[in-house]
Design a protein around this motif. Structure first.
Motif, PDB file in Angstrom:
ATOM      1  N   GLN A  18       0.826  -1.202   0.000  1.00 46.06           N
ATOM      2  CA  GLN A  18       0.000   0.000   0.000  1.00 46.06           C
ATOM      3  C   GLN A  18       0.869   1.263   0.000  1.00 46.06           C
ATOM      4  N   PHE A  19       1.929   1.249   0.809  1.00 43.64           N
ATOM      5  CA  PHE A  19       2.879   2.365   0.850  1.00 43.64           C
ATOM      6  C   PHE A  19       3.484   2.601  -0.531  1.00 43.64           C
ATOM      7  N   GLU A  20       3.903   1.525  -1.187  1.00 47.33           N
ATOM      8  CA  GLU A  20       4.514   1.651  -2.519  1.00 47.33           C
ATOM      9  C   GLU A  20       3.507   2.174  -3.548  1.00 47.33           C
ATOM     10  N   LYS A  21       2.279   1.679  -3.494  1.00 43.62           N
ATOM     11  CA  LYS A  21       1.248   2.142  -4.424  1.00 43.62           C
ATOM     12  C   LYS A  21       0.936   3.623  -4.217  1.00 43.62           C
ATOM     13  N   GLU A  22       0.768   4.018  -2.956  1.00 46.95           N
ATOM     14  CA  GLU A  22       0.422   5.409  -2.646  1.00 46.95           C
ATOM     15  C   GLU A  22       1.521   6.380  -3.081  1.00 46.95           C
ATOM     16  N   ASN A  23       2.746   5.937  -3.096  1.00 46.97           N
ATOM     17  CA  ASN A  23       3.877   6.817  -3.385  1.00 46.97           C
ATOM     18  C   ASN A  23       4.519   6.567  -4.742  1.00 46.97           C
ATOM     19  N   ARG A  24       3.934   5.702  -5.522  1.00 50.46           N
ATOM     20  CA  ARG A  24       4.524   5.325  -6.806  1.00 50.46           C
ATOM     21  C   ARG A  24       4.848   6.532  -7.683  1.00 50.46           C
ATOM     22  N   GLU A  25       3.876   7.357  -7.911  1.00 47.26           N
ATOM     23  CA  GLU A  25       4.082   8.521  -8.776  1.00 47.26           C
ATOM     24  C   GLU A  25       5.169   9.438  -8.213  1.00 47.26           C
ATOM     25  N   TYR A  26       5.138   9.636  -6.920  1.00 48.58           N
ATOM     26  CA  TYR A  26       6.145  10.480  -6.262  1.00 48.58           C
ATOM     27  C   TYR A  26       7.545   9.876  -6.423  1.00 48.58           C
ATOM     28  N   PHE A  27       7.700   8.581  -6.174  1.00 53.52           N
ATOM     29  CA  PHE A  27       9.006   7.935  -6.296  1.00 53.52           C
ATOM     30  C   PHE A  27       9.523   7.999  -7.722  1.00 53.52           C
ATOM     31  N   GLU A  28       8.638   7.790  -8.670  1.00 47.86           N
ATOM     32  CA  GLU A  28       9.061   7.725 -10.063  1.00 47.86           C
ATOM     33  C   GLU A  28       9.477   9.083 -10.630  1.00 47.86           C
ATOM     34  N   LYS A  29       9.298  10.139  -9.866  1.00 49.74           N
ATOM     35  CA  LYS A  29       9.808  11.449 -10.270  1.00 49.74           C
ATOM     36  C   LYS A  29      11.324  11.524 -10.103  1.00 49.74           C
ATOM     37  N   SER A  30      11.881  10.678  -9.205  1.00 50.51           N
ATOM     38  CA  SER A  30      13.312  10.780  -8.928  1.00 50.51           C
ATOM     39  C   SER A  30      14.087   9.474  -9.116  1.00 50.51           C
ATOM     40  N   GLY A 102      13.006  15.241   7.767  1.00 50.39           N
ATOM     41  CA  GLY A 102      14.121  14.616   8.465  1.00 50.39           C
ATOM     42  C   GLY A 102      14.008  13.119   8.638  1.00 50.39           C
ATOM     43  N   VAL A 103      13.015  12.514   8.023  1.00 53.69           N
ATOM     44  CA  VAL A 103      12.788  11.069   8.176  1.00 53.69           C
ATOM     45  C   VAL A 103      13.940  10.270   7.577  1.00 53.69           C
ATOM     46  N   ALA A 104      14.363  10.608   6.376  1.00 56.60           N
ATOM     47  CA  ALA A 104      15.448   9.860   5.735  1.00 56.60           C
ATOM     48  C   ALA A 104      16.725   9.974   6.552  1.00 56.60           C
ATOM     49  N   LYS A 105      17.043  11.172   6.983  1.00 56.46           N
ATOM     50  CA  LYS A 105      18.259  11.365   7.776  1.00 56.46           C
ATOM     51  C   LYS A 105      18.221  10.507   9.038  1.00 56.46           C
ATOM     52  N   LYS A 106      17.112  10.526   9.748  1.00 50.04           N
ATOM     53  CA  LYS A 106      16.988   9.766  10.993  1.00 50.04           C
ATOM     54  C   LYS A 106      16.977   8.263  10.715  1.00 50.04           C
ATOM     55  N   ARG A 122      32.196   0.138   6.789  1.00 49.60           N
ATOM     56  CA  ARG A 122      32.086   0.873   5.527  1.00 49.60           C
ATOM     57  C   ARG A 122      30.684   0.727   4.977  1.00 49.60           C
ATOM     58  N   LEU A 123      30.111   1.847   4.614  1.00 43.86           N
ATOM     59  CA  LEU A 123      28.786   1.854   4.009  1.00 43.86           C
ATOM     60  C   LEU A 123      28.853   2.552   2.669  1.00 43.86           C
ATOM     61  N   TYR A 124      28.055   2.067   1.751  1.00 38.03           N
ATOM     62  CA  TYR A 124      27.961   2.657   0.429  1.00 38.03           C
ATOM     63  C   TYR A 124      26.500   2.982   0.155  1.00 38.03           C
ATOM     64  N   ALA A 125      26.285   4.019  -0.612  1.00 41.81           N
ATOM     65  CA  ALA A 125      24.945   4.389  -1.053  1.00 41.81           C
ATOM     66  C   ALA A 125      25.099   5.088  -2.392  1.00 41.81           C
ATOM     67  N   LYS A 126      24.046   5.077  -3.170  1.00 43.38           N
ATOM     68  CA  LYS A 126      24.092   5.834  -4.414  1.00 43.38           C
ATOM     69  C   LYS A 126      22.745   6.482  -4.648  1.00 43.38           C
ATOM     70  N   THR A 127      22.798   7.552  -5.393  1.00 49.26           N
ATOM     71  CA  THR A 127      21.592   8.291  -5.724  1.00 49.26           C
ATOM     72  C   THR A 127      21.773   8.888  -7.112  1.00 49.26           C
ATOM     73  N   THR A 128      20.686   9.323  -7.689  1.00 54.94           N
ATOM     74  CA  THR A 128      20.779   9.973  -8.988  1.00 54.94           C
ATOM     75  C   THR A 128      21.353  11.373  -8.811  1.00 54.94           C
ATOM     76  N   GLY A 133      17.957  16.096  -2.599  1.00 56.08           N
ATOM     77  CA  GLY A 133      17.539  15.787  -1.239  1.00 56.08           C
ATOM     78  C   GLY A 133      18.240  14.548  -0.708  1.00 56.08           C
ATOM     79  N   SER A 134      18.296  13.519  -1.525  1.00 59.72           N
ATOM     80  CA  SER A 134      18.968  12.284  -1.124  1.00 59.72           C
ATOM     81  C   SER A 134      20.462  12.514  -0.938  1.00 59.72           C
ATOM     82  N   GLN A 135      21.049  13.322  -1.796  1.00 57.26           N
ATOM     83  CA  GLN A 135      22.465  13.646  -1.640  1.00 57.26           C
ATOM     84  C   GLN A 135      22.717  14.334  -0.300  1.00 57.26           C
ATOM     85  N   ARG A 136      21.834  15.263   0.087  1.00 54.63           N
ATOM     86  CA  ARG A 136      21.985  15.957   1.382  1.00 54.63           C
ATOM     87  C   ARG A 136      21.851  14.984   2.552  1.00 54.63           C
TER      88      ARG A 136
END
Length: 155
Positions: A18-30, A102-106, A122-128, A133-136
């Motif tokens: 349900q979370f994924e469906k509700e946010n699909r359009e929002y996620f697909e913007k980035s 601040g949810v992602a940061k926390k 060691r941790l790795y992450a990647k973003t577009t 926002g994700s970079q920050r």
């Protein structure tokens, strides 16, 4: 906003879908879309069961990020866990309603704390490149930006 992490279990499949469906359009913007079949309960369930198998063998861990009312507002994962190399990859996605609070940061902080307790150094992450926002979030959690050419061996 106060949050907590809850590890993905089979009993949780309906709420994350349900979370994924509700946010699909929002996620697909980035980020790239996951395709139409991902959002069908049968397909989603099959994918989530595969993720749980990864948890059982200690390769990856998948969490729902919940607010104090128990509502999923984000997801955060540690994947490709390598205990010998003491490294892992961090991935996350925050729902539109919780974005910018601040949810992602926390959530990343909570995940990093847990990983440190398990000896991961060691941790790795990647973003577009367009997802500032994700970079920050990553920079605010101590990640250092590197060129993709520098980390071909970990991709």
């Amino acid at each position: 906003m106060e949050i907590y992490l809850e590890m993905l279990e089979e009993k949780h499949f309906q709420a994350p879908l349900q979370f994924e469906k509700e946010n699909r359009e929002y996620f697909e913007k980035s980020v790239p879309g996951r395709g139409e079949t991902y959002y069908h309960f049968e397909t989603f369930t099959e994918i989530q069961r595969t993720l749980i198998k990864e948890q059982i063998v200690g390769k990856s861990y998948f969490y729902m990020v919940k607010n104090l009312d128990g509502v999923i507002i984000a997801r955060v994962n540690k994947v490709d866990l390598d205990k010998e190399e003491r490294c892992a990859h961090v991935r996350y996605r925050v729902g539109e309603a919780a974005s910018g609070k601040g949810v992602a940061k926390k959530a990343v902080q909570l995940l990093m704390s847990e990983l440190r307790e398990k000896g991961i150094t060691r941790l790795y992450a990647k973003t577009t490149l367009s997802n500032k926002g994700s970079q920050r979030v990553l920079e605010n959690n101590g990640f250092v930006k590197v060129d993709l050419d520098e980390c071909e061996d970990i991709l």
